[in-house]
Design an enzyme around this catalytic site. Sequence first.
Site, PDB file in Angstrom:
ATOM      1  N   CYS A   1     -10.917   3.720  -0.039  1.00 44.50           N
ATOM      2  CA  CYS A   1      -9.483   3.874   0.235  1.00 44.50           C
ATOM      3  C   CYS A   1      -9.194   3.044   1.477  1.00 44.50           C
ATOM      4  O   CYS A   1      -9.949   3.107   2.457  1.00 44.50           O
ATOM      5  CB  CYS A   1      -9.164   5.341   0.491  1.00 44.50           C
ATOM      6  SG  CYS A   1      -7.484   5.649   1.107  1.00 44.50           S
TER       7      CYS A   1
ATOM      8  N   ASP B   1       0.873  -1.178   0.000  1.00 45.29           N
ATOM      9  CA  ASP B   1       0.000   0.000   0.000  1.00 45.29           C
ATOM     10  C   ASP B   1       0.909   1.226   0.000  1.00 45.29           C
ATOM     11  O   ASP B   1       2.113   1.129   0.245  1.00 45.29           O
ATOM     12  CB  ASP B   1      -0.905  -0.001   1.248  1.00 45.29           C
ATOM     13  CG  ASP B   1      -1.817   1.236   1.307  1.00 45.29           C
ATOM     14  OD1 ASP B   1      -2.289   1.685   0.239  1.00 45.29           O
ATOM     15  OD2 ASP B   1      -2.037   1.773   2.405  1.00 45.29           O
ATOM     16  N   SER B   2       0.302   2.383  -0.220  1.00 41.91           N
ATOM     17  CA  SER B   2       1.063   3.623  -0.161  1.00 41.91           C
ATOM     18  C   SER B   2       1.444   3.958   1.283  1.00 41.91           C
ATOM     19  O   SER B   2       2.060   4.983   1.527  1.00 41.91           O
ATOM     20  CB  SER B   2       0.221   4.767  -0.718  1.00 41.91           C
ATOM     21  OG  SER B   2      -0.933   4.925   0.080  1.00 41.91           O
TER      22      SER B   2
ATOM     23  N   HIS C   1      -7.105   3.312   3.717  1.00 41.10           N
ATOM     24  CA  HIS C   1      -6.811   4.075   4.946  1.00 41.10           C
ATOM     25  C   HIS C   1      -8.092   4.397   5.731  1.00 41.10           C
ATOM     26  O   HIS C   1      -8.053   4.584   6.947  1.00 41.10           O
ATOM     27  CB  HIS C   1      -6.122   5.399   4.607  1.00 41.10           C
ATOM     28  CG  HIS C   1      -4.658   5.288   4.267  1.00 41.10           C
ATOM     29  ND1 HIS C   1      -4.207   4.667   3.140  1.00 41.10           N
ATOM     30  CD2 HIS C   1      -3.553   5.738   4.926  1.00 41.10           C
ATOM     31  CE1 HIS C   1      -2.877   4.744   3.097  1.00 41.10           C
ATOM     32  NE2 HIS C   1      -2.463   5.388   4.177  1.00 41.10           N
TER      33      HIS C   1
ATOM     34  N   GLU D   1      -1.527   8.996   7.893  1.00 38.31           N
ATOM     35  CA  GLU D   1      -0.114   8.580   7.892  1.00 38.31           C
ATOM     36  C   GLU D   1       0.638   9.155   9.095  1.00 38.31           C
ATOM     37  O   GLU D   1       1.660   8.625   9.505  1.00 38.31           O
ATOM     38  CB  GLU D   1       0.575   9.021   6.588  1.00 38.31           C
ATOM     39  CG  GLU D   1       0.218   8.168   5.385  1.00 38.31           C
ATOM     40  CD  GLU D   1       0.773   6.754   5.487  1.00 38.31           C
ATOM     41  OE1 GLU D   1       1.913   6.589   5.916  1.00 38.31           O
ATOM     42  OE2 GLU D   1       0.026   5.805   5.156  1.00 38.31           O
TER      43      GLU D   1
ATOM     44  N   CYS E   1      -4.518  -1.259  -1.971  1.00 38.67           N
ATOM     45  CA  CYS E   1      -4.642   0.178  -2.203  1.00 38.67           C
ATOM     46  C   CYS E   1      -5.573   0.378  -3.398  1.00 38.67           C
ATOM     47  O   CYS E   1      -5.291  -0.136  -4.487  1.00 38.67           O
ATOM     48  CB  CYS E   1      -3.247   0.732  -2.503  1.00 38.67           C
ATOM     49  SG  CYS E   1      -3.209   2.463  -2.994  1.00 38.67           S
TER      50      CYS E   1
END
Length: 262
Positions: free
Chosen positions: A183, A10-11, A185, A151, A73
């Site tokens: 997403c 994932d990012s 996240h 993040e 992601c």
Amino acid sequence: MNDRSIGIFDSGVGGTSIWKEIKKLLPKEDTIYLADSKNAPYGEKTPEQIIQLSIKNTDFLMDEGCKIIVVACNTATTNAIDYLREKYRVPFIGIEPAIKPAALQSRSKKVGILATKGTLSSRLFHSTAEMHAKGIKIIEREGAGLVPLIEQGKIASEEIRYLLQTYLGPMLDEDIDYLVLGCTHYPYLLPVLRELLPEKVQIIDSGAAVAKQVKAVLEKNDLINPSQKPGGHRFYTNVASDVLKDFLKGNTASYTVSQMDF
Ligand code: DGL
């Protein structure tokens, strides 16, 4: 072959929401998780950049001998998975906003989608929406600014609450009864989302469905790990590892977190 790891990227930290589902469903499998936090957010990058980053991550996981790659992601899936499937010989599992189940179940025929700019502007997202949401009004919003805050571990911050209020407002004005989290996240924002949304709005994310798909593809390709022991898990991040460690707190699996440049 079968005792090789499941590779996940994932990012950043968001894909751990998918990793948790995979670990729950396939507890004997080893995993390697790559958090490319240095390059987050992917959602603000061009499709070409997202493809290049996805190749870099996949190369890392292939060098580790992974037997299957999970693109945890939405942004990387919707922009790069076709390319990855052509370039590599292992199976790929991706994640896309769950428009179909929301469209099928919505009574108000109005569905909200919160996702990154990269996902919402992708061709794959548009073709999926066209195919599965006929007769449904989709109210889509880019979750600009959410991924960088997550993040930093600021999942319960005032900034997050303010941004969510701004993004959900137009959806609530339209009387949505389903909100799709597009997403990986965003599942970490569920407590705040639940506070901000009326009870009748159902929230859908695709984490559990992705884990089921991973299991099905491993079975189909005869790749299930026959081990009777719980799997081991290696996490790699290319920024300071404290936030990633926070996101993994409380889970009982055996795992290591390493910081390295990739
Ligand atoms: N977790 C990624 C996704 O599912 C976040 C994308 C980003 O880095 O902007 O889309």
